[in-house]
Scaffold this active site. Structure first.
Site, PDB file in Angstrom:
ATOM      1  CB  ALA A  45      -0.937   0.007   1.199  1.00 37.84           C
ATOM      2  N   GLY A  46       0.981   1.895  -1.166  1.00 37.90           N
ATOM      3  CA  GLY A  46       1.737   3.140  -1.274  1.00 37.90           C
ATOM      4  C   GLY A  46       0.792   4.313  -1.379  1.00 37.90           C
ATOM      5  CB  SER A  47      -0.669   6.027  -4.317  1.00 42.49           C
ATOM      6  OG  SER A  47       0.548   6.416  -4.902  1.00 42.49           O
TER       7      SER A  47
ATOM      8  CG  PHE B 229       9.309   3.064   0.659  1.00 42.11           C
ATOM      9  CD1 PHE B 229      10.405   2.214   0.565  1.00 42.11           C
ATOM     10  CD2 PHE B 229       8.387   3.060  -0.383  1.00 42.11           C
ATOM     11  CE1 PHE B 229      10.569   1.377  -0.535  1.00 42.11           C
ATOM     12  CE2 PHE B 229       8.548   2.230  -1.490  1.00 42.11           C
ATOM     13  CZ  PHE B 229       9.636   1.379  -1.575  1.00 42.11           C
TER      14      PHE B 229
ATOM     15  CG  ASP C  59      -4.154  20.523   1.450  1.00 39.92           C
ATOM     16  OD1 ASP C  59      -3.975  19.607   0.626  1.00 39.92           O
ATOM     17  OD2 ASP C  59      -5.258  20.813   1.925  1.00 39.92           O
TER      18      ASP C  59
ATOM     19  CD  GLU D 135       4.688  14.513   1.747  1.00 38.22           C
ATOM     20  OE1 GLU D 135       5.401  13.513   2.001  1.00 38.22           O
ATOM     21  OE2 GLU D 135       4.063  15.142   2.609  1.00 38.22           O
TER      22      GLU D 135
END
Lengths: 418, 360
Positions: free
Chosen positions: A143-145, A171, A269, A395
């Site tokens: 599970a990344g993004s 990571f 944000d 990110e």
């Protein structure tokens, strides 16, 4: 009124960090690229003095209200300042910048969602003693993004006094320094109930050296090697019940006061323009070096000649310069909106898409332009090209950020545009 | 202090010109392109917006403030978002008047600028481009030789808008190694207006080739100021206009993609379309910020040659990419002249060529 004048404190800070970059970071950049996993002590020791003096908040914006001589509130420049600092540090060395000790990303989560008691307990350490790091552990092997798909579990112990964490995180930036090599902590995102989706995903603080938290691997990376990237396993890792940040309730982001998973997503944000700023720092380093190098060898760049009279090098350099400036202006727009307290999710993702791509374009082009020299490890260009590449990945990949931009522009929910 | 928000007066200019462009220019754009002409009434109505006056300092009879170039860029984006050919036609007198205001003599301003600002729309125009593939504004082939207190002007110009009925043209020429500009009354002996040109786009704006075959000009017809900065002002105008064209195309394609269904849902719900639109929007914003920064430098009196050149180059590439994708998003309809996007693509391709046709 539209204006491009930079506030004096910002220009002064950029100048100061530029000197730090030149004198402390650049001379050691090659060494730490060659010695992955070694802590860049020249930089971390020096910057720790500053970070500690500021109470450990290394990259959090100053959002306090200040008044001018006439008692009127001054415009806030916290994020504008921060973007310039990150840009200038990354101009020095992006890997070392990422290895900056202090409250960092994990601290930001505590700051945003912790109780006063938690803030005292977890953040006080960054204002005293030896250098310490915090880290944020979200990504998992599968599970990344797709962060909502994480599987790391948090269960309450039978006596109800502890959380027991089980799972695997990868990571984790500065993971080894935060979990093992300093008296820091890791903020671990885990689910209370895998069937409940985002609402059940919560942040937990795990102190360095907690039994059951094990750094199993340090990644060998394409670039940013001065920064450690760790895999961390949690095996029946017991932490006090008071180490959960925010509410224990399984609810959506709205009813938890924006402090749950949705709140974590909103912190992007603020952080995305800073990643973009880091990308721009590497881009500027590559661009400035290339132009200086070529000028010293008699290559000129003319701006007033039409296309058909430009040399191939001139055309490339003009494109690099224009792309660099365009991307940086998008970053500045995103942070000034942040400072003004406006919703900047669109601008933040736009700047991230653009800067992630531009940094790689410029750094790759710089290597190309300098030919055998550009490719050689006697210069830093090839390193900067490797360092730059991460910015379109972490990110939020360029694709995830395009998705966010597109949803905003088209008025689509994440269900309507998947 | 850095800010990306237009001031109140600038916002008023944006709102006013946007309304004019969408209500008055856009509805005329298709027919004006097909018929290769601009209805005279729209020029009269547009003149009443006072945009030329916004570009001329108060001391010279205008109402420009300290951000004239920036305000000009904002206005040009809006006009071009309506229709660039009609918008530039409307602001054509500026290509004559702004150089006079920036680099002209008192006598030249009194003779030409004052009546223009006090009267109605008049097709005063400028001649910079030369109709050769290797046109270079820094090495013009149109030359003027000083001879006593006169100049002898020789050369061939193209893309000279309204040359057929302009009372005078501002002609750019080389004097030795210097870039110079001359006020040339159209009825001067030796001035020959040739056939009207046909171009891929910008068809509502009539342009001509003009031959200067040994035209004798009094020395006082040469603008005394430096001319190079005028090219920077034109590059900024082009960049801002390109942003306008691109925005028009992007907004049209976006609306189309939201409404057009394929396989049971709007095509905008496909990432391949949505990502194209996202990238178009990002590139438009990026180009706009570069144009604004260059304009801001002009207004501050800072060196702006590099920034103007980079902004224009960036916008040239951006507007082609954006309009080309708009055509693609509309598919077959994008290729049909009934829809505006193919016209925008035709206009976009011209931006690397259009130097001198607009100015801030």
């Amino acid at each position: 009124m539209i204006d491009f004048e930079m506030p004096t404190p910002v220009s002064r800070q950029v100048q100061f960090i530029g000197m730090l970059g030149e004198q402390v970071m650049r001379p050691r950049a090659r060494y730490y690229d060659d010695h992955e996993g070694e802590r860049p002590v020249e930089y971390t020791s020096l910057i720790w003095q500053t970070v500690r003096a500021q109470g450990g908040r290394n990259f959090s914006a100053d959002t306090s209200e200040r008044l001018d001589r006439d008692g009127r509130p001054r415009p806030r420049i916290g994020y504008l300042m921060l973007a310039h600092m990150v840009e200038a540090l990354s101009w020095g060395d992006a890997g070392m910048y990422l290895a900056t000790p202090g409250a960092g990303l994990g601290g930001a989560a505590v700051d945003a969602t912790g109780t006063p008691e938690q803030k005292e307990r977890f953040l006080r350490r960054f204002g005293e003693g030896e250098p310490k790091w915090s880290a944020m552990a979200m990504t998992e092997p599968h599970a990344g993004s797709d962060t909502a798909a994480i599987r790391t579990r948090a269960r309450l112990s039978d006596d109800g006094r502890e959380w027991i964490l089980d799972g695997e995180k990868i990571f984790v930036t500065s993971g080894a320094m935060a979990a093992r090599d300093s008296a820091g902590f890791v903020v671990v995102w885990a689910t209370l109930d895998p069937s409940a989706g985002r609402a059940a995903i919560k942040p937990f603080v795990v102190e360095a050296g907690t039994p059951g938290m094990l750094v199993t691997k340090l990644e060998h990376k394409h670039g940013i090697r001065a920064s450690d990237t760790a895999a961390i396993i949690f095996q029946h890792c017991r932490i006090p019940r008071e180490n959960l940040l925010g509410s224990e309730e399984i609810s959506d982001g709205r009813s938890s006061g924006g402090k749950g998973f949705a709140g974590a997503m909103r912190t992007f944000d603020a952080t995305r323009p800073l990643v973009a700023a880091s990308a721009i720092g590497i881009a500027r380093a590559s661009l400035e070096f290339t132009i200086t190098y070529l000028r010293q060898r008699g290559v000129t760049i003319r701006y007033d000649v039409p296309l058909h009279r430009q040399t191939a090098i001139e055309r490339d350099l003009r494109q690099m310069e224009a792309q660099h400036r365009a991307a940086w202006l998008l970053v500045l727009r995103a942070v000034t909106a942040m400072d003004a307290g406006q919703d900047n999710a669109l601008e933040a993702s736009m700047s991230k898409v653009k800067a992630g791509q531009v940094a790689t374009f410029i750094a790759q082009k710089a290597v190309e332009l300098l030919g055998p020299e550009g490719y050689s490890c006697t210069l830093l260009l090839e390193k900067w090209m490797r360092d730059a590449r991460i910015n379109d990945i972490y990110e939020g990949t360029g694709q995830i950020n395009r998705l966010i931009v597109a949803r905003r522009l088209l008025g689509y929910s994440s269900r309507e545009l998947r | 202090m850095i800010s990306f928000t237009p001031g109140d007066e600038q916002q008023l200019v944006i709102d006013t010109v946007r309304r004019f462009a969408s209500e008055q220019l856009r509805p005329l754009a298709h027919d004006a392109d097909e018929q290769r002409s601009t209805p005279a009434e729209v020029l009269t109505r547009g003149w009443e917006l006072g945009l030329l006056h916004n570009a001329i300092p108060e001391a010279l009879g205008g109402i420009a403030d300290a951000q004239a170039a920036l305000t000009g860029a904002l206005a040009l984006e809006e006009l071009a978002a309506g229709d660039v050919a009609l918008g530039w036609h409307l602001l054509l007198p500026a290509t004559f008047a702004v150089p006079l205001a920036r680099a002209g003599s008192d006598a030249q301003r009194e003779r030409w600028l004052t009546p223009l600002l006090e009267g109605g729309y008049a097709p005063l125009s400028a001649a910079l481009i030369e109709p050769t593939w290797d046109f270079d504004p820094t090495a013009l082939q149109t030359v003027a030789f000083a001879d006593g207190d006169e100049y002898l002007l020789t050369g061939l110009k193209g893309y000279v808008a309204r040359a057929n009925d302009a009372a005078a043209l501002l002609v750019y020429a080389r004097v030795g190694d210097e870039l110079a500009a001359f006020i040339v009354p159209r009825d001067s002996a030796g001035v020959a207006v040739l056939d009207r040109e046909q171009h891929m786009g910008l068809r509502a704006l009539p342009t001509y080739q003009v031959r200067f075959d040994g035209v004798w000009l009094p020395a006082a017809s040469r603008l005394p100021g430096t001319i190079e900065p005028l090219l920077d002002r034109s590059r900024v105008a082009l960049a801002a206009s390109a942003v306008g064209v691109a925005r028009g195309a992007y907004e049209y394609a976006r609306a189309y993609a939201l409404q057009r269904e394929a396989f049971g849902r709007p095509i905008a719900q496909n990432q391949s379309i949505a990502f194209m639109l996202a990238e178009m929007a990002i590139e438009i914003d990026a180009a706009r910020l570069l144009a604004w920064e260059a304009a801001w430098r002009l207004d501050r009196g800072l060196p702006a040659m590099r920034e103007a050149a980079l902004a224009a180059q960036y916008a040239d590439e951006m507007v082609l990419m954006v309009t080309d994708r708009a055509v693609q998003i509309l598919g077959g309809h994008g290729y049909i002249r009934e829809y505006p996007v193919e016209r925008w693509l035709r206009e976009a391709r011209g931006f690397p060529t259009f130097l001198g046709l607009a100015i801030v």
